[in-house]
Design a protein around this motif. Sequence first.
Motif, mmCIF file in Angstrom:
data_model
loop_
_atom_site.group_PDB
_atom_site.id
_atom_site.type_symbol
_atom_site.label_atom_id
_atom_site.label_comp_id
_atom_site.label_asym_id
_atom_site.label_seq_id
_atom_site.Cartn_x
_atom_site.Cartn_y
_atom_site.Cartn_z
ATOM 1 N N MET A 58 -0.464 12.908 3.582
ATOM 2 C CA MET A 58 -0.766 13.749 2.451
ATOM 3 C C MET A 58 -0.067 13.227 1.195
ATOM 4 S SD MET A 58 -0.685 17.846 2.092
ATOM 5 C CE MET A 58 0.952 18.328 1.640
ATOM 6 N N ILE A 59 1.182 12.875 1.300
ATOM 7 C CA ILE A 59 1.918 12.378 0.138
ATOM 8 C C ILE A 59 1.344 11.049 -0.333
ATOM 9 C CG2 ILE A 59 4.152 11.504 -0.648
ATOM 10 C CD1 ILE A 59 5.429 13.688 1.121
ATOM 11 N N LEU A 60 1.046 10.163 0.593
ATOM 12 C CA LEU A 60 0.489 8.872 0.198
ATOM 13 C C LEU A 60 -0.885 9.028 -0.440
ATOM 14 C CD1 LEU A 60 1.596 6.566 3.156
ATOM 15 C CD2 LEU A 60 2.592 6.780 0.872
ATOM 16 N N ASN A 61 -1.676 9.973 0.043
ATOM 17 C CA ASN A 61 -2.985 10.228 -0.571
ATOM 18 C C ASN A 61 -2.822 10.698 -2.010
ATOM 19 O OD1 ASN A 61 -4.500 9.516 1.674
ATOM 20 N ND2 ASN A 61 -4.444 11.576 2.513
ATOM 21 N N ALA A 62 -1.861 11.572 -2.254
ATOM 22 C CA ALA A 62 -1.620 12.069 -3.610
ATOM 23 C C ALA A 62 -1.127 10.952 -4.522
ATOM 24 C CB ALA A 62 -0.614 13.220 -3.581
ATOM 25 N N ILE A 63 -0.282 10.078 -3.998
ATOM 26 C CA ILE A 63 0.206 8.950 -4.789
ATOM 27 C C ILE A 63 -0.949 8.009 -5.131
ATOM 28 C CG2 ILE A 63 1.649 6.865 -4.708
ATOM 29 C CD1 ILE A 63 3.652 8.571 -3.039
ATOM 30 N N GLU A 64 -1.839 7.835 -4.174
ATOM 31 C CA GLU A 64 -2.978 6.946 -4.373
ATOM 32 C C GLU A 64 -3.835 7.358 -5.576
ATOM 33 O OE1 GLU A 64 -6.442 5.117 -1.543
ATOM 34 O OE2 GLU A 64 -6.141 7.283 -1.429
ATOM 35 N N CYS A 65 -3.957 8.650 -5.803
ATOM 36 C CA CYS A 65 -4.855 9.118 -6.871
ATOM 37 C C CYS A 65 -4.107 9.818 -8.002
ATOM 38 C CB CYS A 65 -5.934 10.022 -6.286
ATOM 39 S SG CYS A 65 -5.344 11.596 -5.630
ATOM 40 N N HIS A 66 -2.822 9.557 -8.161
ATOM 41 C CA HIS A 66 -2.050 10.272 -9.177
ATOM 42 C C HIS A 66 -2.485 9.963 -10.609
ATOM 43 C CE1 HIS A 66 0.258 6.535 -9.416
ATOM 44 N NE2 HIS A 66 0.748 6.984 -10.558
ATOM 45 N N THR A 67 -3.127 8.833 -10.836
ATOM 46 C CA THR A 67 -3.574 8.524 -12.194
ATOM 47 C C THR A 67 -5.035 8.869 -12.438
ATOM 48 O OG1 THR A 67 -4.091 6.252 -11.592
ATOM 49 C CG2 THR A 67 -1.898 6.670 -12.493
ATOM 50 N N THR A 68 -5.828 8.990 -11.371
ATOM 51 C CA THR A 68 -7.265 9.189 -11.541
ATOM 52 C C THR A 68 -7.799 10.467 -10.907
ATOM 53 O OG1 THR A 68 -7.726 7.989 -9.496
ATOM 54 C CG2 THR A 68 -7.707 6.707 -11.544
ATOM 55 N N LEU A 69 -7.040 11.049 -9.979
ATOM 56 C CA LEU A 69 -7.558 12.087 -9.100
ATOM 57 C C LEU A 69 -8.703 11.462 -8.315
ATOM 58 C CD1 LEU A 69 -6.638 14.935 -8.440
ATOM 59 C CD2 LEU A 69 -8.293 15.834 -10.062
ATOM 60 N N LYS A 70 -9.412 12.214 -7.516
ATOM 61 C CA LYS A 70 -10.529 11.671 -6.748
ATOM 62 C C LYS A 70 -11.368 12.822 -6.216
ATOM 63 C CE LYS A 70 -7.779 11.355 -2.548
ATOM 64 N NZ LYS A 70 -7.230 10.496 -1.531
#
Length: 83
Positions: free
Chosen positions: A1-13
């Motif tokens: 969950m944390i890595l998923n949020a980091i993955e899209c922290h600049t763009t959301l998804k």
Amino acid sequence: MILNAIECHTTLKKNFNNFDLIIFLADKIAWDQSGTPPYLKDLNNALQDSPRKAALVYIDYLLSHNPLIIHPWLLAAQKQLII
């Protein structure tokens, strides 16, 4: 969950969850330039209603300033936020 949020922290998804949304907004509030983000007042006002509205404020601000590149995740998130 944390890595998923980091993955899209600049763009959301697309299909973001609340944690993704909060990390995205935190990234926009924690401006990486000097001064105050020009959209911060509107974002904070929208945040009084909902994080979704606040995210739309930022996305609308960004898209209204003719970015050179628009990540497809950002557009997918925008579409989901509008619905």
